[in-house]
Write an enzyme that holds these catalytic residues in place. Structure first.
Site, mmCIF file in Angstrom:
data_model
loop_
_atom_site.group_PDB
_atom_site.id
_atom_site.type_symbol
_atom_site.label_atom_id
_atom_site.label_comp_id
_atom_site.label_asym_id
_atom_site.label_seq_id
_atom_site.Cartn_x
_atom_site.Cartn_y
_atom_site.Cartn_z
ATOM 1 N N CYS A 126 4.312 4.400 16.175
ATOM 2 C CA CYS A 126 5.961 4.652 15.262
ATOM 3 C C CYS A 126 5.763 3.450 14.850
ATOM 4 O O CYS A 126 6.414 2.580 16.011
ATOM 5 C CB CYS A 126 6.511 5.866 15.041
ATOM 6 N N ALA A 160 -2.170 -6.590 0.305
ATOM 7 C CA ALA A 160 -2.340 -7.802 -0.013
ATOM 8 C C ALA A 160 -2.685 -8.783 1.608
ATOM 9 O O ALA A 160 -3.262 -9.101 2.356
ATOM 10 C CB ALA A 160 -2.112 -8.787 -0.582
ATOM 11 N N GLY A 181 0.818 -1.161 -0.166
ATOM 12 C CA GLY A 181 0.253 0.172 0.102
ATOM 13 C C GLY A 181 0.985 1.115 -0.206
ATOM 14 O O GLY A 181 0.644 2.171 -0.124
ATOM 15 N N THR A 182 2.247 1.386 0.323
ATOM 16 C CA THR A 182 2.160 2.317 1.033
ATOM 17 C C THR A 182 3.575 2.919 -0.413
ATOM 18 O O THR A 182 2.867 4.094 -0.981
ATOM 19 C CB THR A 182 4.036 2.656 1.859
ATOM 20 N N GLN A 202 -7.471 -0.980 3.885
ATOM 21 C CA GLN A 202 -7.648 -1.340 4.794
ATOM 22 C C GLN A 202 -9.878 -0.878 4.925
ATOM 23 O O GLN A 202 -10.310 -1.561 4.979
ATOM 24 C CB GLN A 202 -8.261 0.250 5.780
HETATM 25 N N1 PLP Z 1 -2.494 2.972 3.981
HETATM 26 C C1 PLP Z 1 -3.022 2.661 4.673
HETATM 27 C C2 PLP Z 1 -4.691 3.737 5.383
HETATM 28 C C3 PLP Z 1 -2.616 1.948 5.855
HETATM 29 O O1 PLP Z 1 -3.437 1.177 7.065
HETATM 30 C C4 PLP Z 1 -1.454 0.787 5.328
HETATM 31 C C5 PLP Z 1 -1.068 0.048 6.360
HETATM 32 O O2 PLP Z 1 -1.206 -0.182 7.768
HETATM 33 C C6 PLP Z 1 -0.876 1.222 4.384
HETATM 34 C C7 PLP Z 1 -1.789 2.490 3.682
HETATM 35 C C8 PLP Z 1 0.095 0.624 3.437
HETATM 36 O O3 PLP Z 1 -0.217 -0.535 3.361
HETATM 37 P P1 PLP Z 1 1.211 -0.559 3.620
HETATM 38 O O4 PLP Z 1 1.411 -2.092 4.728
HETATM 39 O O5 PLP Z 1 0.861 -2.828 2.814
HETATM 40 O O6 PLP Z 1 2.981 -0.991 3.121
#
Ligand code: PLP
Length: 391
Positions: A328, A199, A71-72, A178
């Site tokens: 954090c 995922a 997601g990041t 989410q």
């Molecule tokens: N966006 C949201 C709303 C999240 O809750 C998270 C993960 O905690 C992320 C992005 C980041 O996703 P990832 O852990 O796959 O990088």
């Protein structure tokens, strides 16, 4: 020893059985999807099958799914300045809501002076009037608002936000990390231009996610350039087992969603009823964003004077895994930026504990969490009666 109770599903979820099997099969199959021989073609097949599953899950098109490391990275890729608006204008301005995940608040490659923060109401929902004002008489902006908040579970009115953004000639990115797999939505239904998913929030592996583009959108400029994979939008040999696992997780999550989520919601409501009833805290504790639509699995709960850090350790010693809204990377608990943006003071913002449930959560798990809370609350809140009275 009593079994551990895991109530931190918004942080990450257990790997589903189907996912483990799909990943093992992909590892055993081997092959590089870019190779032309049979092994390569087999690996390509696994990647493209998963891509089709991810696309279908949100009503998108396969060719518009870009696999990322999670997601990041999907968020970072979405927030690439230079993205073209539908009228062909280059977008140079970013607007992000104050309650976004850190990966969106970081602003991608936008310069801080080109990034504006969109305020939210006390409910956690974005202030639409403020958005309207921020978009008026300005060059088109890329606006990023999450579908559901990872701390409170609050669901944003994305379609209304999209209307305002599009009227002003901008684009809307939606971090749906989410919400994906928990609530039903499509990229078209949201009127979103870019959607991020991951995922490991739905029973897949960590380290894999996707950015999905609306049908007619020009791709953002690649963050990682090289071998031309993902149609030149994200270079690097595809992580085939993770991608296959992602596909399996999506299939399983969507197939079970209509059965799992009402059950999870009933358990979450049982938890909230129990929290509200606890001893002397009745009426003093707060369930954040309770007045708006939320994810069915999430409760963010706080009591002025409580120290989330101590409470979480207390729960852990009782065999229960919960989290604060925002740990954090050092594990130290900061006051939640989400609650601060919602107008809560540091005292209550530092007290917030997040319970997030999932498809394996049972009634017994919820009752054990409540039992632990009843045991902990007295000790943790002793000495804070004055604070409680004032609240
Ligand atoms: N966006 C949201 C709303 C999240 O809750 C998270 C993960 O905690 C992320 C992005 C980041 O996703 P990832 O852990 O796959 O990088």
């Amino acid at each position: 020893m009593e079994k551990r109770v895991y109530l931190d599903w918004n942080a990450t979820t257990p790997l589903r059985r189907e996912v483990r099997e799909a990943m093992a099969a992909a590892w055993n199959a081997g092959g590089n999807p870019s190779s032309v021989h049979a092994e390569g073609r087999r690996a390509r097949g696994l990647v493209e099958d998963a891509r089709a599953v991810v696309a279908a899950a949100i009503g998108g098109e396969s060719r518009n799914v870009i696999f990322t490391s999670g997601g990041t990275e999907a968020n970072a890729l979405a927030l690439a300045p230079g993205t073209l608006s539908r009228s062909g204008q280059t977008i140079e301005r970013l607007v992000v809501s104050a309650v976004e995940h850190a990966s969106v608040l970081a602003g991608g490659r936008f310069m801080p002076d080109r990034t504006a923060i969109l305020p939210v109401h006390r409910s956690g929902l974005v202030n639409l009037e403020a958005l309207r004002a921020m978009l008026a008489n300005e060059p088109p902006a890329l606006v990023s608002v999450m579908l559901a908040n990872n701390e409170t579970g609050a669901i944003q009115p994305i379609a209304a936000i999209a209307d305002l953004v599009h009227v002003a000639g901008g684009l809307l990115h939606v971090d749906a990390v989410q919400a994906f797999g928990k609530i039903d939505f499509t990229i078209k239904g949201l009127s979103a231009d870019l959607v991020s998913v991951s995922a490991h929030k739905i029973g897949g592996p960590t380290g894999i996610g996707a950015l999905i583009l609306a049908a007619d959108l020009t791709s953002p400029a690649a963050l990682i350039r090289g071998g031309g994979q993902e149609r030149g939008r994200r270079a690097g040999t595809e992580n085939v087992p993770a991608i296959a696992g992602f596909g399996a997780a999506v299939t399983a999550a969507i197939a079970a969603r209509d059965e799992d989520m009402p059950r999870v919601e009933a358990l979450r409501n049982r938890l909230e009823q129990g929290l509200r009833q606890t001893q002397g805290n009745a009426g003093r504790g707060v369930i954040f964003s309770a007045e708006v639509a939320r994810l069915p699995n999430t409760t963010l709960f706080g009591v002025p004077g409580l120290k989330a850090e101590t409470a979480i350790i207390g729960f852990d010693l009782e065999g229960i895994a919960v989290s604060s809204g925002s740990a954090c990377s050092s594990g130290k608990i900061q006051p939640s930026h989400v609650l601060e943006a919602m107008g809560y003071g540091p005292d209550i913002a530092k007290s917030a504990i997040r319970f997030s449930l999932g498809w394996e959560t049972t009634e017994e798990d919820v009752d054990r969490a409540l039992k632990a809370w009843r045991k902990l609350a007295g000790a943790l809140l002793r000495g804070h009666e004055t604070v409680l009275e004032r609240f």
